[in-house]
Design a protein around this motif. Sequence first.
Motif, PDB file in Angstrom:
ATOM      1  N   ASP A  17     -76.820 -76.763  80.312  1.00 31.69           N
ATOM      2  CA  ASP A  17     -75.845 -75.417  79.868  1.00 31.69           C
ATOM      3  C   ASP A  17     -75.998 -73.925  80.569  1.00 31.69           C
ATOM      4  O   ASP A  17     -77.047 -73.278  80.703  1.00 31.69           O
ATOM      5  CB  ASP A  17     -76.590 -74.984  78.321  1.00 31.69           C
ATOM      6  CG  ASP A  17     -76.631 -77.105  77.650  1.00 31.69           C
ATOM      7  OD1 ASP A  17     -75.607 -77.627  77.493  1.00 31.69           O
ATOM      8  OD2 ASP A  17     -77.676 -76.701  76.889  1.00 31.69           O
ATOM      9  N   VAL A  18     -74.579 -74.062  80.425  1.00 29.17           N
ATOM     10  CA  VAL A  18     -75.007 -72.665  80.878  1.00 29.17           C
ATOM     11  C   VAL A  18     -73.801 -71.738  79.726  1.00 29.17           C
ATOM     12  O   VAL A  18     -72.951 -72.170  79.847  1.00 29.17           O
ATOM     13  CB  VAL A  18     -73.753 -73.124  82.714  1.00 29.17           C
ATOM     14  CG1 VAL A  18     -73.152 -71.295  83.213  1.00 29.17           C
ATOM     15  CG2 VAL A  18     -74.761 -73.283  83.441  1.00 29.17           C
ATOM     16  N   ALA A  19     -73.820 -70.640  79.774  1.00 33.12           N
ATOM     17  CA  ALA A  19     -73.112 -69.642  78.605  1.00 33.12           C
ATOM     18  C   ALA A  19     -71.845 -68.800  79.690  1.00 33.12           C
ATOM     19  O   ALA A  19     -71.908 -68.943  80.861  1.00 33.12           O
ATOM     20  CB  ALA A  19     -74.069 -68.793  78.522  1.00 33.12           C
ATOM     21  N   THR A  20     -71.297 -69.380  78.629  1.00 32.52           N
ATOM     22  CA  THR A  20     -69.933 -68.688  78.883  1.00 32.52           C
ATOM     23  C   THR A  20     -70.302 -67.467  79.116  1.00 32.52           C
ATOM     24  O   THR A  20     -71.028 -66.417  79.220  1.00 32.52           O
ATOM     25  CB  THR A  20     -68.320 -68.649  77.702  1.00 32.52           C
ATOM     26  OG1 THR A  20     -68.943 -70.279  76.936  1.00 32.52           O
ATOM     27  CG2 THR A  20     -67.422 -68.477  78.623  1.00 32.52           C
ATOM     28  N   GLY A  21     -69.052 -67.143  80.550  1.00 30.44           N
ATOM     29  CA  GLY A  21     -68.861 -66.052  81.007  1.00 30.44           C
ATOM     30  C   GLY A  21     -70.059 -65.782  82.318  1.00 30.44           C
ATOM     31  O   GLY A  21     -69.900 -65.040  83.359  1.00 30.44           O
ATOM     32  N   MET A  22     -70.859 -66.553  82.290  1.00 35.52           N
ATOM     33  CA  MET A  22     -71.799 -66.451  83.920  1.00 35.52           C
ATOM     34  C   MET A  22     -70.949 -67.303  84.835  1.00 35.52           C
ATOM     35  O   MET A  22     -70.128 -67.776  84.428  1.00 35.52           O
ATOM     36  CB  MET A  22     -72.806 -67.277  83.619  1.00 35.52           C
ATOM     37  CG  MET A  22     -73.840 -67.250  82.438  1.00 35.52           C
ATOM     38  SD  MET A  22     -75.786 -67.406  82.056  1.00 35.52           S
ATOM     39  CE  MET A  22     -76.520 -67.854  84.355  1.00 35.52           C
ATOM     40  N   THR A  23     -71.678 -67.076  85.868  1.00 37.66           N
ATOM     41  CA  THR A  23     -71.014 -68.515  87.146  1.00 37.66           C
ATOM     42  C   THR A  23     -71.574 -69.277  87.043  1.00 37.66           C
ATOM     43  O   THR A  23     -72.987 -69.687  86.580  1.00 37.66           O
ATOM     44  CB  THR A  23     -71.154 -67.075  88.216  1.00 37.66           C
ATOM     45  OG1 THR A  23     -71.962 -67.408  89.100  1.00 37.66           O
ATOM     46  CG2 THR A  23     -70.629 -65.779  88.505  1.00 37.66           C
ATOM     47  N   VAL A  24     -71.180 -70.752  87.731  1.00 34.96           N
ATOM     48  CA  VAL A  24     -71.535 -72.156  87.953  1.00 34.96           C
ATOM     49  C   VAL A  24     -73.237 -71.209  88.274  1.00 34.96           C
ATOM     50  O   VAL A  24     -73.744 -72.398  88.841  1.00 34.96           O
ATOM     51  CB  VAL A  24     -70.796 -72.835  89.034  1.00 34.96           C
ATOM     52  CG1 VAL A  24     -71.323 -74.196  89.204  1.00 34.96           C
ATOM     53  CG2 VAL A  24     -69.718 -72.962  87.750  1.00 34.96           C
ATOM     54  N   MET A  25     -72.611 -70.955  89.825  1.00 36.63           N
ATOM     55  CA  MET A  25     -74.064 -70.192  90.442  1.00 36.63           C
ATOM     56  C   MET A  25     -75.262 -69.557  89.726  1.00 36.63           C
ATOM     57  O   MET A  25     -76.503 -70.448  90.190  1.00 36.63           O
ATOM     58  CB  MET A  25     -73.968 -69.729  92.157  1.00 36.63           C
ATOM     59  CG  MET A  25     -74.667 -68.473  92.563  1.00 36.63           C
ATOM     60  SD  MET A  25     -76.185 -67.426  91.496  1.00 36.63           S
ATOM     61  CE  MET A  25     -75.033 -66.086  92.098  1.00 36.63           C
ATOM     62  N   GLU A  26     -74.979 -68.448  88.323  1.00 35.78           N
ATOM     63  CA  GLU A  26     -76.456 -68.496  88.100  1.00 35.78           C
ATOM     64  C   GLU A  26     -76.297 -69.502  87.078  1.00 35.78           C
ATOM     65  O   GLU A  26     -77.873 -69.535  86.882  1.00 35.78           O
ATOM     66  CB  GLU A  26     -75.264 -67.272  87.123  1.00 35.78           C
ATOM     67  CG  GLU A  26     -74.455 -65.950  87.718  1.00 35.78           C
ATOM     68  CD  GLU A  26     -74.379 -65.310  87.353  1.00 35.78           C
ATOM     69  OE1 GLU A  26     -74.215 -63.632  87.334  1.00 35.78           O
ATOM     70  OE2 GLU A  26     -73.427 -65.009  86.440  1.00 35.78           O
ATOM     71  N   GLY A  27     -75.397 -70.489  87.367  1.00 30.43           N
ATOM     72  CA  GLY A  27     -76.129 -71.338  85.958  1.00 30.43           C
ATOM     73  C   GLY A  27     -77.203 -72.510  86.393  1.00 30.43           C
ATOM     74  O   GLY A  27     -78.281 -72.383  85.998  1.00 30.43           O
ATOM     75  N   ALA A  28     -76.854 -72.615  88.181  1.00 28.57           N
ATOM     76  CA  ALA A  28     -77.985 -73.957  88.896  1.00 28.57           C
ATOM     77  C   ALA A  28     -79.550 -72.566  89.182  1.00 28.57           C
ATOM     78  O   ALA A  28     -80.062 -73.394  89.083  1.00 28.57           O
ATOM     79  CB  ALA A  28     -77.550 -73.494  90.062  1.00 28.57           C
ATOM     80  N   ARG A  29     -79.191 -71.580  90.361  1.00 25.39           N
ATOM     81  CA  ARG A  29     -79.979 -70.561  90.242  1.00 25.39           C
ATOM     82  C   ARG A  29     -81.335 -70.176  88.894  1.00 25.39           C
ATOM     83  O   ARG A  29     -82.187 -70.384  88.455  1.00 25.39           O
ATOM     84  CB  ARG A  29     -79.986 -69.399  90.211  1.00 25.39           C
ATOM     85  CG  ARG A  29     -80.892 -68.249  90.595  1.00 25.39           C
ATOM     86  CD  ARG A  29     -80.509 -66.824  91.085  1.00 25.39           C
ATOM     87  NE  ARG A  29     -79.914 -66.247  89.462  1.00 25.39           N
ATOM     88  CZ  ARG A  29     -78.979 -65.848  89.553  1.00 25.39           C
ATOM     89  NH1 ARG A  29     -78.386 -64.598  90.292  1.00 25.39           N
ATOM     90  NH2 ARG A  29     -78.911 -64.813  87.509  1.00 25.39           N
TER      91      ARG A  29
END
Length: 107
Positions: A17-29
């Motif tokens: 789950d990745v918050a809206t506004g983050m990047t796909v990279m931040e979600g992985a990291r």
Amino acid sequence: MPKITYVEHSGKEHVVDVATGMTVMEGARDNGVPGIDADCGGACACSTCHAYIDPAWAEKLPPVESMEEDMLDFAYETKPGLSRLTCQVKVTDDLDGLVVQLPEKQI
């Protein structure tokens, strides 16, 4: 919150789950997904967050801008139309279900 599936080169999947506004990279990291090094922290200065966008999603993303295109020249085994720097892909609700394949290695 949109779900993104990160697929390691080995085939192992990580559904995050990745918050809206983050990047796909931040979600992985932020979720410990291996294969996204993100050495520059998202400044589009290193290409170590390179990934392949699933073909079903490639047309749904915003186009590659010139800075990202230049940095992709330094990425490992790029694929035309599928390679993206995940630090440049902002997560929106429309990206719920996005699938990204991680390369064998990052340079």
